[in-house]
Write a protein that holds these residues in place. Structure first.
Motif, short mmCIF file in Angstrom:
data_model
loop_
_atom_site.label_atom_id
_atom_site.label_comp_id
_atom_site.label_asym_id
_atom_site.label_seq_id
_atom_site.Cartn_x
_atom_site.Cartn_y
_atom_site.Cartn_z
N PRO A 196 -9.06 14.78 20.24
CA PRO A 196 -8.03 14.02 19.76
C PRO A 196 -7.92 13.50 18.46
O PRO A 196 -7.04 13.69 17.66
CB PRO A 196 -7.51 12.86 20.89
N LEU A 197 -9.14 12.97 18.22
CA LEU A 197 -9.29 12.50 16.60
C LEU A 197 -9.33 13.39 15.69
O LEU A 197 -9.34 13.31 14.73
CB LEU A 197 -10.53 11.47 16.68
N GLU A 198 -9.74 14.59 15.96
CA GLU A 198 -9.88 16.03 15.00
C GLU A 198 -8.51 16.26 14.46
O GLU A 198 -8.26 16.76 13.57
CB GLU A 198 -10.67 17.00 15.80
N GLN A 199 -7.52 16.02 15.19
CA GLN A 199 -6.26 16.16 14.83
C GLN A 199 -5.70 15.53 13.49
O GLN A 199 -5.77 14.16 13.60
CB GLN A 199 -5.21 16.19 15.99
N GLU A 200 -5.28 16.25 12.66
CA GLU A 200 -4.86 15.20 11.39
C GLU A 200 -3.67 14.85 11.53
O GLU A 200 -2.50 15.46 11.52
CB GLU A 200 -4.77 16.36 10.30
N ILE A 201 -3.50 13.44 11.82
CA ILE A 201 -2.23 12.80 11.97
C ILE A 201 -1.54 12.13 11.08
O ILE A 201 -0.43 11.70 10.87
CB ILE A 201 -2.27 11.74 13.13
N GLU A 202 -2.48 12.18 9.66
CA GLU A 202 -1.82 11.68 8.49
C GLU A 202 -1.05 12.53 7.64
O GLU A 202 -0.70 11.85 6.58
CB GLU A 202 -2.84 10.64 7.86
N ALA A 203 -1.29 13.76 8.26
CA ALA A 203 -0.29 14.62 7.06
C ALA A 203 1.27 14.15 7.05
O ALA A 203 1.86 13.88 8.01
CB ALA A 203 -0.48 16.15 7.77
N MET A 225 1.04 -1.38 0.02
CA MET A 225 0.04 -0.02 0.06
C MET A 225 0.91 1.15 -0.11
O MET A 225 1.82 1.38 0.83
CB MET A 225 -0.82 -0.05 1.33
N SER A 226 0.48 1.96 -0.75
CA SER A 226 1.47 3.23 -1.08
C SER A 226 1.19 4.18 0.28
O SER A 226 0.34 4.07 0.94
CB SER A 226 1.21 3.96 -2.21
N ARG A 227 2.12 5.02 0.19
CA ARG A 227 2.03 6.20 1.36
C ARG A 227 0.68 6.84 1.48
O ARG A 227 0.05 7.27 2.35
CB ARG A 227 3.11 7.01 1.37
N ASP A 228 0.37 7.39 0.16
CA ASP A 228 -0.88 8.27 0.04
C ASP A 228 -2.10 7.32 0.28
O ASP A 228 -3.01 7.77 0.98
CB ASP A 228 -1.10 8.66 -1.46
N GLU A 229 -2.19 5.98 0.01
CA GLU A 229 -3.14 5.18 0.29
C GLU A 229 -3.29 5.00 1.88
O GLU A 229 -4.55 4.84 2.25
CB GLU A 229 -3.09 3.81 -0.45
N GLN A 230 -2.25 4.94 2.39
CA GLN A 230 -2.17 4.74 3.82
C GLN A 230 -2.71 5.90 4.63
O GLN A 230 -3.70 5.82 5.36
CB GLN A 230 -0.61 4.55 4.41
N ARG A 231 -2.36 7.04 4.14
CA ARG A 231 -2.94 8.17 4.67
C ARG A 231 -4.32 8.32 4.57
O ARG A 231 -5.27 8.72 5.58
CB ARG A 231 -2.22 9.64 3.95
N ALA A 232 -4.90 8.19 3.34
CA ALA A 232 -6.35 8.12 2.97
C ALA A 232 -7.02 6.94 3.81
O ALA A 232 -8.08 7.42 4.38
CB ALA A 232 -6.64 7.70 1.45
N THR A 233 -6.69 5.94 4.10
CA THR A 233 -7.22 4.86 4.92
C THR A 233 -7.28 5.48 6.22
O THR A 233 -8.12 5.06 7.06
CB THR A 233 -6.41 3.61 4.89
N ILE A 234 -6.19 6.01 7.02
CA ILE A 234 -6.11 6.38 8.16
C ILE A 234 -7.12 7.59 8.41
O ILE A 234 -7.95 7.55 9.51
CB ILE A 234 -4.57 7.01 8.51
N ARG A 235 -7.08 8.35 7.64
CA ARG A 235 -8.20 9.74 7.35
C ARG A 235 -9.66 9.15 7.57
O ARG A 235 -10.40 9.42 8.58
CB ARG A 235 -8.11 10.51 6.36
N GLN A 236 -9.67 8.07 6.84
CA GLN A 236 -11.20 7.54 6.68
C GLN A 236 -11.51 6.90 8.02
O GLN A 236 -12.69 6.89 8.38
CB GLN A 236 -11.48 6.50 5.45
N GLN A 237 -10.53 5.98 8.55
CA GLN A 237 -10.66 5.39 9.76
C GLN A 237 -10.83 6.47 10.94
O GLN A 237 -12.04 6.25 11.61
CB GLN A 237 -9.73 4.34 10.07
N ARG A 238 -10.22 7.39 10.93
CA ARG A 238 -10.11 8.22 12.18
C ARG A 238 -11.92 8.96 11.76
O ARG A 238 -12.78 9.36 12.83
CB ARG A 238 -9.20 9.29 11.83
N GLU A 239 -12.22 9.55 10.63
CA GLU A 239 -13.61 10.22 10.48
C GLU A 239 -14.61 9.23 10.86
O GLU A 239 -15.72 9.86 11.39
CB GLU A 239 -13.76 10.66 8.86
N THR A 240 -14.62 7.85 10.40
CA THR A 240 -15.64 7.00 10.78
C THR A 240 -15.90 7.08 12.20
O THR A 240 -17.10 6.75 12.75
CB THR A 240 -15.33 5.50 10.11
N LEU A 241 -14.57 6.79 13.04
CA LEU A 241 -14.58 6.45 14.51
C LEU A 241 -15.20 7.97 15.09
O LEU A 241 -16.09 7.77 15.82
CB LEU A 241 -13.46 6.32 15.07
N MET A 242 -14.99 8.93 14.53
CA MET A 242 -15.58 10.29 15.15
C MET A 242 -17.17 10.33 14.84
O MET A 242 -17.75 10.77 15.66
CB MET A 242 -14.92 11.61 14.30
#
Length: 77
Positions: free
Chosen positions: A59-66, A1-18
């Motif tokens: 804490p989940l609102e902080q963008e960690i995947e940048a 999985m590319s870095r961009d794909e990983q970031r997108a996945t992390i962002r999606q998981q974070r947003e879903t949890l919120m």
């Protein structure tokens, strides 16, 4: 999985949890409103629930995947 794909996945998981947490708290507030409790009790519990919600979601609102900045700042002559 590319870095961009990983970031997108992390962002999606974070947003879903919120979103899921928002639904849990919304349901809890709805249930509380349906109870026949005194105003003082409701106010105290509401305050606790708001603090809990803030602690869970903020804490989940902080963008960690940048991407990290990895280059040195420009030198001043």
């Amino acid at each position: 999985m590319s870095r961009d794909e990983q970031r997108a996945t992390i962002r999606q998981q974070r947003e879903t949890l919120m979103e899921e947490l928002q639904a849990v708290y919304r349901n809890a507030f709805d249930r509380l409103g349906a109870q026949d409790l005194g105003e003082g009790t409701v106010a105290r519990l509401t305050q606790l629930m708001l603090c809990s919600r803030e602690g869970a979601i903020n804490p989940l609102e902080q963008e960690i995947e940048a991407p990290l900045i990895t280059r040195a700042p420009d030198q001043i002559p």
